[in-house]
Design an enzyme around this catalytic site. Sequence first.
Site, mmCIF file in Angstrom:
data_model
loop_
_atom_site.group_PDB
_atom_site.id
_atom_site.type_symbol
_atom_site.label_atom_id
_atom_site.label_comp_id
_atom_site.label_asym_id
_atom_site.label_seq_id
_atom_site.Cartn_x
_atom_site.Cartn_y
_atom_site.Cartn_z
ATOM 1 N N CYS A 65 0.729 -1.195 0.088
ATOM 2 C CA CYS A 65 0.099 0.060 -0.150
ATOM 3 C C CYS A 65 0.897 1.141 -0.006
ATOM 4 O O CYS A 65 1.951 1.552 0.790
ATOM 5 C CB CYS A 65 -1.023 -0.148 1.274
ATOM 6 S SG CYS A 65 -1.751 1.497 1.558
ATOM 7 N N ASP A 72 -0.256 -5.929 -0.109
ATOM 8 C CA ASP A 72 -1.263 -6.426 -0.848
ATOM 9 C C ASP A 72 -0.861 -7.480 -1.729
ATOM 10 O O ASP A 72 0.085 -7.670 -2.104
ATOM 11 C CB ASP A 72 -1.788 -5.009 -1.737
ATOM 12 C CG ASP A 72 -2.374 -3.938 -0.872
ATOM 13 O OD1 ASP A 72 -3.287 -4.304 -0.045
ATOM 14 O OD2 ASP A 72 -1.953 -2.775 -1.449
ATOM 15 N N GLU A 88 11.549 -15.077 -20.926
ATOM 16 C CA GLU A 88 11.965 -16.136 -20.009
ATOM 17 C C GLU A 88 11.387 -16.154 -18.668
ATOM 18 O O GLU A 88 11.483 -15.051 -18.229
ATOM 19 C CB GLU A 88 13.585 -16.229 -19.980
ATOM 20 C CG GLU A 88 14.180 -17.409 -19.661
ATOM 21 C CD GLU A 88 14.301 -17.217 -17.962
ATOM 22 O OE1 GLU A 88 14.240 -18.353 -17.351
ATOM 23 O OE2 GLU A 88 14.474 -16.305 -17.417
ATOM 24 N N LEU A 89 10.582 -17.160 -18.430
ATOM 25 C CA LEU A 89 9.873 -16.986 -17.145
ATOM 26 C C LEU A 89 10.586 -16.958 -15.770
ATOM 27 O O LEU A 89 9.762 -16.263 -15.073
ATOM 28 C CB LEU A 89 9.242 -18.477 -17.067
ATOM 29 C CG LEU A 89 8.004 -18.763 -18.176
ATOM 30 C CD1 LEU A 89 7.371 -19.972 -18.068
ATOM 31 C CD2 LEU A 89 7.165 -17.566 -18.403
ATOM 32 N N GLU A 107 -4.275 -0.271 -9.301
ATOM 33 C CA GLU A 107 -4.627 0.223 -10.630
ATOM 34 C C GLU A 107 -3.325 0.718 -11.371
ATOM 35 O O GLU A 107 -3.064 0.461 -12.363
ATOM 36 C CB GLU A 107 -5.738 1.349 -10.604
ATOM 37 C CG GLU A 107 -6.900 1.156 -9.951
ATOM 38 C CD GLU A 107 -6.937 1.467 -8.484
ATOM 39 O OE1 GLU A 107 -8.143 1.100 -7.767
ATOM 40 O OE2 GLU A 107 -5.996 1.344 -7.837
#
Length: 148
Positions: A65, A72, A88-89, A107
């Site tokens: 936050c 969060d 590449e992951l 957002e």
Amino acid sequence: MNNYFNEMKTWKPLSKMDDASPELYKERITKAYECDLPHKNFVLIPYVGKEEIVEYDYPELVGLCPVTFYPDIYRVTIRFVPNEIIPELKSLKFYYMDYTTVPISHEHLASKIYKEFVEQVKPKKCYLKLFTNVRGGLTTNVEIGDKV
């Protein structure tokens, strides 16, 4: 590269949202959105497939936050049609893990991830959905891009 990432480490959490002026809140959101994360640049690998739809789903995204610095928890899903490269992951996971220290609203978090993914991967189409864990009885989802 800007130094907002290091500057954010010096910010002090406030006890509640009402303690933040609109100016302070805007400054924190702006700097978090514009910060260069340590793993901002993905390792990119060639894509030689056809028109497949690729979906990456990461259920462990954590951000802070921007006022209280309480964590969060998010789930982020990216669906895209690759062009010539894909991330590449492992590098994508490290990028996501950088957010554990970034005070940013959901957002703006969704917008930042979408923007940086599209800038680097340059997909033919891309869609991102950020699922926010329930907070105060409210569920928030943020969607950006082309439905794929």
